[in-house]
Design a protein around this motif. Structure first.
Motif, PDB file in Angstrom:
ATOM      1  N   LEU A 107      27.571  -8.201  -9.813  1.00 18.92           N
ATOM      2  CA  LEU A 107      26.570  -9.095  -9.229  1.00 18.92           C
ATOM      3  C   LEU A 107      25.215  -8.407  -9.212  1.00 18.92           C
ATOM      4  N   ASP A 108      24.166  -9.179  -9.479  1.00 19.48           N
ATOM      5  CA  ASP A 108      22.806  -8.662  -9.307  1.00 19.48           C
ATOM      6  C   ASP A 108      22.476  -8.630  -7.819  1.00 19.48           C
TER       7      ASP A 108
ATOM      8  N   TYR B 271      23.574 -16.928  -4.352  1.00 23.84           N
ATOM      9  CA  TYR B 271      24.878 -17.128  -4.974  1.00 23.84           C
ATOM     10  C   TYR B 271      25.683 -18.160  -4.179  1.00 23.84           C
TER      11      TYR B 271
ATOM     12  N   SER C 185      28.344 -15.501 -17.012  1.00 26.94           N
ATOM     13  CA  SER C 185      27.879 -16.588 -16.151  1.00 26.94           C
ATOM     14  C   SER C 185      26.730 -17.346 -16.798  1.00 26.94           C
TER      15      SER C 185
ATOM     16  N   ILE D  13      25.235 -11.431 -14.565  1.00 28.60           N
ATOM     17  CA  ILE D  13      26.351 -11.703 -13.657  1.00 28.60           C
ATOM     18  C   ILE D  13      27.580 -11.925 -14.528  1.00 28.60           C
TER      19      ILE D  13
END
Length: 454
Positions: free
Chosen positions: A82-83, A89, A111, A146
């Motif tokens: 994940l960023d 999100y 993603s 992502i």
């Protein structure tokens, strides 16, 4: 039971990191959340620790190194990246990214999200993928960071340590024969790259793609029948004319691409000589391609960008899409050019001739897609004709020619304009086109054609 490690590379994200970690822990399968800190100078580390994450200081600056270290330290069977700068999100972000892996038939997940792809994606990454890795252009946001994957795959990858990390990872997984899926995670907001960083981003993305491209000759990709056939689900059954096909030269563009290139690169005289000497369109196409030898992708796109677009083309495309039309380009120019327009205006397909490249430069050779050639079900007697492509497209989509609308300007458009269910002559450069067209447009505007879409 299989479990998940969530890896979050971070640098100076004290404002957003807590929310990202909270959502990472929402999944019952999350075993650990690893924040790989890139020497933050704010309170990222303390906020992450208070939020329950395990924080590891990266040995070297860079997102790629942080991702690599996360893979090395993670203990989960599946890894979700994940960023750290995206607090929006969805609550089930980890499950969304991990579920395809858990089901057993996917090895890597990319993603996409509800935001228009960026400038580097549309104007650089996708056109390069069209040339070197056409199978990967099905991914709407190939630069998305992502991702998720099986640790057994990811631990064998060497990550780029710059803006090329995300596209590099996608290509590496493809070359490792990983089964890849794309998951839409909904609407997210993140920091937009500052304008001054786009130049470096473009260079690093290009380098990542080119370093992975095969060392042998590569052809620009054309849409195979199965790819066009994949558009069937998007057809609007209520429309009489479900597909709209545009010619490119002097239709979408205000001028001919090859003639503009001839003026720019200085081969006007040679181009005129070929036009006079060669009547056979296949031989003429191959001789013209030789004039393009040695030019780079960037130089070709620069020529394209010199040519004005018909003023209301973009608005017309949007209106056609709102009505449910499938929209494409059929051109006897080059797919590098048509695909650039396809990505720019969000069209559905293109078909054109494929320039051959060697290490980023044209070789002077060209591949003509078989769809241009006469086949046993062809409605036209010409051996090479754009009308054969229209037949190819209609067959791939399970349609009849009557359900296709075509817009063109020149002599080489006559057959496809005549064979289509509805054919438009657009500012005809050859008077005979107006004789075979159903509708004649003499002003440079596509708006009148919208009245015929029903």
């Amino acid at each position: 039971m299989k479990n998940i490690s969530v890896i979050i590379p971070a640098w100076n994200e004290e404002v957003t990191i807590s929310e990202v970690i909270r959502k990472a822990f929402n999944s019952k399968l999350t075993k650990e959340v690893l924040v790989i800190d890139d020497d933050s100078t704010d309170n990222t580390v303390s906020v992450a620790l208070l939020s329950g994450a395990c924080v590891i200081g990266s040995a070297e600056k860079g997102k790629g190194i942080s991702m690599q270290e996360g893979v090395r330290l993670a203990t989960g069977d599946y890894l979700v990246f994940l960023d750290a700068d995206i607090p929006t999100y969805p609550e089930d972000i980890v499950d969304l990214m991990a579920n395809p892996l858990m089901e057993g038939n996917i090895d890597f997940v990319k993603s996409c999200f509800d935001r228009q792809a960026g400038r580097v994606t549309e104007l650089l990454a996708k056109p390069l993928l069209d040339i070197y890795f056409p199978e990967l252009n099905q991914f709407s946001q190939p630069l998305s960071g992502i991702v998720s994957g099986k640790r057994s795959f990811l631990e064998n990858i060497v990550f780029e340590n710059d803006y090329g990390v995300d596209i590099g990872l996608l290509i590496d997984m493809y070359q490792a024969n990983a089964r890849i899926a794309e998951v839409n995670i909904g609407y997210v907001e993140n920091k937009m790259k500052p304008l001054q960083s786009l130049g470096n981003m473009a260079k690093e993305v290009t380098r990542a793609i080119m370093n992975r491209a095969e060392a042998d000759t590569t052809y620009h990709a054309v849409p195979h029948q199965s790819v066009i056939g994949g558009l069937r689900a998007e057809l609007n059954p209520a429309l009489k004319h479900k597909v709209v096909v545009f010619d490119m030269d002097r239709t979408i563009l205000s001028d001919s691409f090859i003639q503009t290139a001839a003026r720019h690169f200085g081969f006007e005289k040679a181009l005129r000589k070929i036009a006079l000497e060669y009547v056979n369109p296949v031989i003429r196409t191959k001789e013209i391609a030789k004039l393009m030898k040695g030019h780079t992708i960037a130089e070709i796109i620069e020529v394209l960008d010199m040519i004005p677009i018909t003023p209301d083309f973009e608005q017309t495309v949007q209106a056609l899409k709102q009505r449910g039309c499938i929209i494409g380009i059929v051109s006897d120019s080059y797919s590098l050019v048509t695909n650039h327009l396809m990505h720019r205006f969000q069209l559905d397909f293109t078909m054109a001739n494929d320039l051959e490249f060697w290490r980023g430069n044209t070789t002077g050779e060209v591949k003509i897609p078989s769809a241009f050639f006469r086949h046993h079900e062809a409605k036209c007697k010409h051996d090479y004709c754009k009308s054969h492509v229209i037949s190819y497209v209609s067959a791939a989509l399970g349609l009849t020619l009557d359900e296709i609308m075509v817009i063109g300007d020149g002599e080489n458009d006559m057959c496809m304009v005549q064979k289509a269910g509805l054919g438009f002559s657009f500012c005809a450069s050859h008077p005979a086109l107006e004789l075979v067209a159903d509708v004649v447009l003499r002003e440079r505007s596509f708006e009148p054609m919208l009245a015929y879409v029903e």
